[in-house]
Design a protein around this motif. Structure first.
Motif, mmCIF file in Angstrom:
data_model
loop_
_atom_site.group_PDB
_atom_site.id
_atom_site.type_symbol
_atom_site.label_atom_id
_atom_site.label_comp_id
_atom_site.label_asym_id
_atom_site.label_seq_id
_atom_site.Cartn_x
_atom_site.Cartn_y
_atom_site.Cartn_z
ATOM 1 N N GLU A 29 -2.011 -3.998 10.530
ATOM 2 C CA GLU A 29 -1.692 -2.810 9.735
ATOM 3 C C GLU A 29 -0.691 -1.919 10.475
ATOM 4 N N GLU A 30 -0.879 -1.781 11.789
ATOM 5 C CA GLU A 30 0.054 -0.964 12.575
ATOM 6 C C GLU A 30 1.467 -1.527 12.480
ATOM 7 N N SER A 31 1.589 -2.816 12.666
ATOM 8 C CA SER A 31 2.895 -3.462 12.616
ATOM 9 C C SER A 31 3.539 -3.297 11.242
ATOM 10 N N ALA A 32 2.765 -3.522 10.197
ATOM 11 C CA ALA A 32 3.285 -3.392 8.839
ATOM 12 C C ALA A 32 3.695 -1.950 8.544
ATOM 13 N N GLN A 33 2.907 -1.003 9.011
ATOM 14 C CA GLN A 33 3.201 0.406 8.756
ATOM 15 C C GLN A 33 4.481 0.835 9.486
ATOM 16 N N ARG A 34 4.637 0.365 10.723
ATOM 17 C CA ARG A 34 5.864 0.682 11.465
ATOM 18 C C ARG A 34 7.094 0.109 10.743
ATOM 19 N N ALA A 35 6.976 -1.125 10.258
ATOM 20 C CA ALA A 35 8.086 -1.751 9.539
ATOM 21 C C ALA A 35 8.398 -0.973 8.261
ATOM 22 N N LYS A 36 7.354 -0.542 7.573
ATOM 23 C CA LYS A 36 7.541 0.223 6.340
ATOM 24 C C LYS A 36 8.266 1.539 6.616
ATOM 25 N N ILE A 37 7.864 2.214 7.686
ATOM 26 C CA ILE A 37 8.504 3.486 8.045
ATOM 27 C C ILE A 37 9.965 3.265 8.411
ATOM 28 N N ASP A 38 10.233 2.232 9.198
ATOM 29 C CA ASP A 38 11.625 1.934 9.576
ATOM 30 C C ASP A 38 12.481 1.642 8.343
ATOM 31 N N ALA A 48 9.436 13.862 3.217
ATOM 32 C CA ALA A 48 8.001 14.044 2.935
ATOM 33 C C ALA A 48 7.293 12.694 2.810
ATOM 34 N N ASP A 49 7.963 11.720 2.189
ATOM 35 C CA ASP A 49 7.373 10.384 2.054
ATOM 36 C C ASP A 49 7.243 9.705 3.409
ATOM 37 N N VAL A 50 8.267 9.850 4.219
ATOM 38 C CA VAL A 50 8.233 9.263 5.565
ATOM 39 C C VAL A 50 7.133 9.930 6.384
ATOM 40 N N LYS A 51 7.028 11.240 6.260
ATOM 41 C CA LYS A 51 5.999 11.969 6.998
ATOM 42 C C LYS A 51 4.603 11.513 6.589
ATOM 43 N N LYS A 52 4.386 11.283 5.306
ATOM 44 C CA LYS A 52 3.084 10.817 4.825
ATOM 45 C C LYS A 52 2.762 9.439 5.420
ATOM 46 N N GLN A 53 3.746 8.570 5.486
ATOM 47 C CA GLN A 53 3.528 7.242 6.062
ATOM 48 C C GLN A 53 3.282 7.327 7.574
ATOM 49 N N MET A 54 3.888 8.313 8.213
ATOM 50 C CA MET A 54 3.626 8.534 9.646
ATOM 51 C C MET A 54 2.168 8.956 9.853
ATOM 52 N N GLU A 55 1.638 9.743 8.932
ATOM 53 C CA GLU A 55 0.232 10.140 9.004
ATOM 54 C C GLU A 55 -0.683 8.918 8.877
ATOM 55 N N VAL A 56 -0.333 8.023 7.973
ATOM 56 C CA VAL A 56 -1.112 6.792 7.807
ATOM 57 C C VAL A 56 -1.067 5.971 9.098
ATOM 58 N N ASN A 58 -0.541 7.116 12.118
ATOM 59 C CA ASN A 58 -1.326 7.824 13.136
ATOM 60 C C ASN A 58 -2.821 7.610 12.954
ATOM 61 N N ASP A 59 -3.269 7.506 11.713
ATOM 62 C CA ASP A 59 -4.683 7.209 11.465
ATOM 63 C C ASP A 59 -5.044 5.844 12.045
ATOM 64 N N THR A 60 -4.178 4.885 11.832
ATOM 65 C CA THR A 60 -4.410 3.538 12.377
ATOM 66 C C THR A 60 -4.407 3.574 13.900
ATOM 67 N N LEU A 61 -3.454 4.280 14.472
ATOM 68 C CA LEU A 61 -3.362 4.362 15.938
ATOM 69 C C LEU A 61 -4.570 5.082 16.537
ATOM 70 N N THR A 62 -5.198 5.936 15.767
ATOM 71 C CA THR A 62 -6.380 6.656 16.239
ATOM 72 C C THR A 62 -7.590 5.734 16.365
ATOM 73 N N VAL A 63 -7.757 4.807 15.426
ATOM 74 C CA VAL A 63 -8.933 3.936 15.448
ATOM 75 C C VAL A 63 -8.762 2.706 16.340
ATOM 76 N N LEU A 64 -7.537 2.344 16.676
ATOM 77 C CA LEU A 64 -7.315 1.149 17.496
ATOM 78 C C LEU A 64 -8.016 1.193 18.855
ATOM 79 N N PRO A 65 -7.911 2.271 19.628
ATOM 80 C CA PRO A 65 -8.572 2.269 20.946
ATOM 81 C C PRO A 65 -10.090 2.116 20.859
#
Length: 137
Positions: A29-38, A48-56, A58-65
Motif C-alpha cells: 500500500e505504501e508503494s502504491a500510494q507513493r506512486a499515486k502521489i508522484d 488539496a487532492d495531493v495533500k489528501k493522498q499524503m494524509e493517506v 502518512n496513515d500507512t507509514l504510522t502503522v508500519l512500525p
C-alpha cells in the motif's frame, strides 16, 4: 508431543502468517500510494487532492512500525517455541505435525529475511530479536 503443544504451535503459526500478510499489505500500500502521489504531481493535480493522498500515505507509514514490531515479536516467539518443543522435526509417522513444523521453520526464516533480522534461538543473550540496522518505514 501433547495435543496442547500442537494447538499452541498452530496458534503461533497462524499469528505469524496473519501478521506477515498484514505487513506485506501495508508495504504494498505504501508503494502504491507513493506512486499515486508522484503521478498526481506529474499530472498537475490540485494541491488539496495531493495533500489528501499524503494524509493517506502518512496513515500507512504510522502503522508500519507497529506491524513490523508485532511481526518480529510473533516470529521470535514461534522460533523459541520451535527450539523448545521441536529441535528436530517429528518422524514421518506424524506427517501432519511434521509438515506444520517444517512450515513453521520456513516461516520464521522468511520473516527474518523480510525484516532483515536474525531470530535468535531460545538460549540467546537477552532473548530478543537482533534487529541489525534500523529500517525506516
Amino acid at each position: 508431543m501433547s495435543a496442547e503443544e500442537q494447538k499452541e504451535l498452530k496458534i503461533k503459526v497462524g499469528s505469524v502468517k496473519r501478521t506477515k500478510s498484514e505487513f506485506e499489505a501495508y508495504v504494498k500500500e505504501e508503494s502504491a500510494q507513493r506512486a499515486k502521489i508522484d503521478k498526481m504531481k506529474a499530472d498537475g493535480a490540485e494541491e488539496a487532492d495531493v495533500k489528501k493522498q499524503m494524509e493517506v500515505l502518512n496513515d500507512t507509514l504510522t502503522v508500519l512500525p507497529d506491524t513490523r514490531q508485532r511481526l518480529a515479536k510473533y516470529a521470535q516467539e514461534l522460533s523459541r517455541f520451535m527450539d523448545n518443543y521441536f529441535p528436530e522435526p517429528p518422524d514421518a509417522s506424524q506427517e501432519a505435525l511434521r509438515t506444520l513444523v517444517l512450515e513453521s521453520r520456513q516461516l520464521v526464516q522468511d520473516v527474518g529475511s523480510m525484516l532483515g533480522m536474525v531470530l535468535e534461538p531460545a538460549g540467546a543473550e537477552g532473548g530478543e530479536a537482533n534487529d541489525g540496522p534500523e529500517t525506516d518505514f
